[in-house]
Design a protein around this motif. Structure first.
Motif, mmCIF file in Angstrom:
data_model
loop_
_atom_site.group_PDB
_atom_site.id
_atom_site.type_symbol
_atom_site.label_atom_id
_atom_site.label_comp_id
_atom_site.label_asym_id
_atom_site.label_seq_id
_atom_site.Cartn_x
_atom_site.Cartn_y
_atom_site.Cartn_z
ATOM 1 N N LYS A 211 5.514 9.886 11.021
ATOM 2 C CA LYS A 211 5.356 10.287 9.756
ATOM 3 C C LYS A 211 6.090 11.776 9.719
ATOM 4 O O LYS A 211 6.305 12.564 10.984
ATOM 5 C CB LYS A 211 3.937 10.608 9.251
ATOM 6 C CG LYS A 211 3.277 8.982 9.008
ATOM 7 C CD LYS A 211 1.793 9.326 8.362
ATOM 8 C CE LYS A 211 2.099 9.727 6.937
ATOM 9 N NZ LYS A 211 0.752 9.483 6.268
ATOM 10 N N LYS B 2 -0.234 0.014 6.989
ATOM 11 C CA LYS B 2 -1.590 -0.296 6.934
ATOM 12 C C LYS B 2 -1.959 -1.875 6.681
ATOM 13 O O LYS B 2 -2.659 -2.469 6.945
ATOM 14 C CB LYS B 2 -2.543 0.666 6.226
ATOM 15 C CG LYS B 2 -3.961 0.473 6.743
ATOM 16 C CD LYS B 2 -4.722 1.802 5.926
ATOM 17 C CE LYS B 2 -6.110 1.529 6.311
ATOM 18 N NZ LYS B 2 -7.005 2.492 5.451
ATOM 19 N N TYR C 236 6.298 9.251 4.741
ATOM 20 C CA TYR C 236 7.312 8.296 5.785
ATOM 21 C C TYR C 236 8.632 8.754 5.522
ATOM 22 O O TYR C 236 9.004 9.093 4.628
ATOM 23 C CB TYR C 236 6.936 7.117 5.543
ATOM 24 C CG TYR C 236 5.495 6.635 6.156
ATOM 25 C CD1 TYR C 236 5.468 5.957 7.334
ATOM 26 C CD2 TYR C 236 4.331 6.797 5.440
ATOM 27 C CE1 TYR C 236 4.301 5.648 7.906
ATOM 28 C CE2 TYR C 236 3.071 6.545 6.026
ATOM 29 C CZ TYR C 236 3.120 5.745 7.313
ATOM 30 O OH TYR C 236 1.846 5.440 8.052
ATOM 31 N N LYS D 247 7.671 10.608 -0.652
ATOM 32 C CA LYS D 247 6.139 11.487 -1.087
ATOM 33 C C LYS D 247 4.898 11.057 -0.122
ATOM 34 O O LYS D 247 4.203 12.018 -0.164
ATOM 35 C CB LYS D 247 6.182 11.179 -2.423
ATOM 36 C CG LYS D 247 7.100 11.718 -3.321
ATOM 37 C CD LYS D 247 6.771 11.572 -4.878
ATOM 38 C CE LYS D 247 8.000 12.395 -5.859
ATOM 39 N NZ LYS D 247 7.483 12.034 -7.237
ATOM 40 N N ASN D 248 4.906 9.733 0.385
ATOM 41 C CA ASN D 248 3.918 9.698 1.206
ATOM 42 C C ASN D 248 3.931 10.010 2.685
ATOM 43 O O ASN D 248 2.981 9.961 3.499
ATOM 44 C CB ASN D 248 3.559 7.785 1.175
ATOM 45 C CG ASN D 248 4.712 7.296 1.862
ATOM 46 O OD1 ASN D 248 5.776 7.820 2.329
ATOM 47 N ND2 ASN D 248 4.742 5.895 1.481
ATOM 48 N N GLY E 255 8.914 1.154 -2.020
ATOM 49 C CA GLY E 255 8.669 2.446 -2.718
ATOM 50 C C GLY E 255 9.951 3.625 -2.580
ATOM 51 O O GLY E 255 9.820 4.597 -2.984
ATOM 52 N N THR F 154 12.949 12.257 -3.413
ATOM 53 C CA THR F 154 12.571 12.193 -1.898
ATOM 54 C C THR F 154 12.792 13.789 -1.579
ATOM 55 O O THR F 154 13.449 14.364 -2.166
ATOM 56 C CB THR F 154 13.074 11.393 -1.103
ATOM 57 O OG1 THR F 154 14.513 11.114 -1.362
ATOM 58 C CG2 THR F 154 12.686 9.967 -1.505
ATOM 59 N N TYR G 9 0.860 -1.073 0.108
ATOM 60 C CA TYR G 9 0.009 0.036 0.111
ATOM 61 C C TYR G 9 0.935 1.249 0.143
ATOM 62 O O TYR G 9 1.787 1.629 1.109
ATOM 63 C CB TYR G 9 -0.933 -0.075 1.218
ATOM 64 C CG TYR G 9 -1.991 0.896 1.048
ATOM 65 C CD1 TYR G 9 -2.408 1.605 0.182
ATOM 66 C CD2 TYR G 9 -2.642 1.236 2.348
ATOM 67 C CE1 TYR G 9 -3.353 2.661 -0.010
ATOM 68 C CE2 TYR G 9 -3.519 2.190 2.473
ATOM 69 C CZ TYR G 9 -4.124 2.717 1.257
ATOM 70 O OH TYR G 9 -5.177 3.792 1.296
ATOM 71 N N ASP G 10 0.966 2.041 -1.073
ATOM 72 C CA ASP G 10 2.129 2.904 -1.377
ATOM 73 C C ASP G 10 1.902 4.126 -0.338
ATOM 74 O O ASP G 10 2.670 4.663 0.333
ATOM 75 C CB ASP G 10 2.001 3.253 -2.632
ATOM 76 C CG ASP G 10 3.097 4.339 -3.045
ATOM 77 O OD1 ASP G 10 4.359 4.088 -2.429
ATOM 78 O OD2 ASP G 10 2.925 5.294 -3.590
ATOM 79 N N GLU G 11 0.479 4.793 -0.201
ATOM 80 C CA GLU G 11 0.147 5.473 0.491
ATOM 81 C C GLU G 11 0.494 5.460 2.035
ATOM 82 O O GLU G 11 0.441 6.364 2.714
ATOM 83 C CB GLU G 11 -1.321 6.308 0.190
ATOM 84 C CG GLU G 11 -1.650 6.549 -1.258
ATOM 85 C CD GLU G 11 -2.955 7.121 -1.555
ATOM 86 O OE1 GLU G 11 -3.518 7.223 -0.432
ATOM 87 O OE2 GLU G 11 -3.311 7.304 -2.723
ATOM 88 N N GLU G 12 0.144 4.139 2.562
ATOM 89 C CA GLU G 12 0.216 3.972 3.972
ATOM 90 C C GLU G 12 0.911 2.672 4.226
ATOM 91 O O GLU G 12 0.166 1.555 4.311
ATOM 92 C CB GLU G 12 -1.258 3.922 4.636
ATOM 93 C CG GLU G 12 -1.752 5.347 4.687
ATOM 94 C CD GLU G 12 -0.996 6.254 5.706
ATOM 95 O OE1 GLU G 12 -0.319 5.537 6.452
ATOM 96 O OE2 GLU G 12 -1.599 7.532 5.638
#
Length: 403
Positions: free
Chosen positions: A348, A64, A394, A391-392, A309, A377, A58-61
């Motif tokens: 984060k 999760k 992290y 970018k997310n 990622g 980054t 899960y790229d965004e989180e």
């Protein structure tokens, strides 16, 4: 969910491999609890077998959902806990594509149908399983192992109870065929099967004294401290000191260019001749140590989170660092209420700013646009520490230095 193909080589016969099935332990070369870097190492050692590999996350989180390594040609995948990055569950989702060996017998694959009768005959008696009426799935459990069987709608009355009788045969004389096999650690005594039951699978406990994911405490501007081994590595330590404390490094390489020298107008020498600094790489600890090429003293530590990622994913194991906010003076001892003021691999960037304050604009880190498919980054600097942020939001790396 981002899916990243690792490699593809056409012409591999589906179902052509046979892997040893070890209930509660693993399948083939993949063992429950292994770090994701070790799994990739096994894949790289056998490229002709594992020639089509997908990595899903899960790229965004990224914390999760599981990180999944999938082998679509062989019908199984590996599920890794996103925080510890250790293998928690193995699922054979297409039993006709993977032949498994248990003791001296084979089951599954294109030639050996994994029927209920065959499973029962091979693995022996067990307690009645669980029937999921909504999914139409009957799951049979053994220690560290489960088999899921789809039940045709016309025979659901055979499994009307949650703990149903063993459906050895349907009224027409046929027997259910396995649609999914799950392999999981049995020490927690949790039944694991399809649906929500899959979430119960946990990686087995680490061995006593294991160094994997040991907490590395940071005292900004002074030192880092390893909690399991008790080693203290201060700035200014020599290579001999580091060898004594951490052992032989996994790799040593010279830093090619000092990218910050361009900001100095007083030294006209070419950039490539200025940097003789060198790194000790401790890939299994998620750590790089930079030594000054003139004094041979530590000048930087680089801590890696190993998130998917990022261009360095799978190059390092995850470093489980702990950095306390400035209110606590860099103390290693956690007092009441300090948990919200700690910076860890799970923190984060927005939380970092809440703890340390705003630091202004970021520098852009590209890591080579042609070789990095994940984009740039952002690097934010504070006194004694810099954060590379994906970018997310992290953290990718944390660099420690003395201002």
């Amino acid at each position: 969910m981002l899916q990243r193909p690792r490699r593809r080589c056409e012409g591999t016969a589906m179902g052509a491999i046979v892997l040893d099935l070890r209930p509660g332990l693993g399948v083939g070369p993949f063992s429950l609890g292994m770090p994701i870097c070790d799994a990739f190492a096994q894949i790289e050692q056998q490229p002709n077998i594992y020639d089509v590999v997908h990595v899903k996350y899960y790229d965004e989180e990224p914390l999760k959902l599981d990180i999944v390594i999938s082998f679509p040609d062989h019908g199984f995948h590996l599920r890794f806990d996103p925080w510890s990055q250790r293998l928690r569950l193995i699922e054979i989702f297409d039993v006709k594509r993977l032949q498994m060996r248990y003791a001296t017998s084979l089951i599954g694959g294109p030639s050996t149908l994994a029927t209920f009768v065959a499973v029962y005959a091979l693995f022996g008696p067990t307690f009645p399983g669980i029937y999921d009426k909504g999914r139409g799935i009957y799951t049979l459990f053994y220690p560290g192992l489960s088999f899921a069987f789809p039940i045709p709608s016309q025979y659901t009355e055979c499994c009307h109870e949650r703990e149903a009788e063993l459906p050895l045969e349907f009224p027409d004389g046929t027997t259910p065929v396995t649609c999914r096999v799950s392999i999981y650690d049995s020490s927690t005594d949790s039944k694991v099967g399809v649906g929500a039951l899959m979430d119960k699978a946990c990686a087995p406990p680490l061995a006593a004294g294991s160094l994997y994911m040991e907490a590395v405490h940071v005292k900004l501007g002074e030192e880092i401290w390893f909690t399991v081994g008790g080693q203290h590595i201060p700035f200014g330590a020599s290579p001999q000191d580091v060898w004594t404390e951490l052992g032989r490094p996994c790799g040593i390489h010279q830093k090619q260019v000092d990218q910050m020298v361009i900001h100095s107008a007083s030294d006209p020498r070419p950039r490539t001749t200025l940097c003789v600094d060198y790194f000790y790489n401790y890939f299994t600890r998620g750590l790089d140590i930079l030594f000054d090429g003139q004094t041979h003293k530590i000048k930087k530590f680089v801590l890696h989170t190993n998130y998917p990622g990022h261009a360095d994913f799978n190059s390092y194991m995850k470093c489980n660092f702990v950095i306390y906010g400035s209110d606590f003076g860099g103390s290693f001892h956690q007092g009441e209420g300090t948990a919200k003021r700690m910076i860890t691999p799970s923190t984060k960037w927005e939380q970092v700013k809440e703890i340390l304050g705003d630091c202004g604009r970021a520098a852009i880190q590209t890591q080579g646009s042609t070789s990095n498919p994940f984009g740039s980054t952002f690097v934010y600097g504070y006194q004694n520490v810099a954060f590379e942020v994906m970018k997310n939001g992290y953290l990718a790396t944390v660099t420690l230095f003395q201002s």
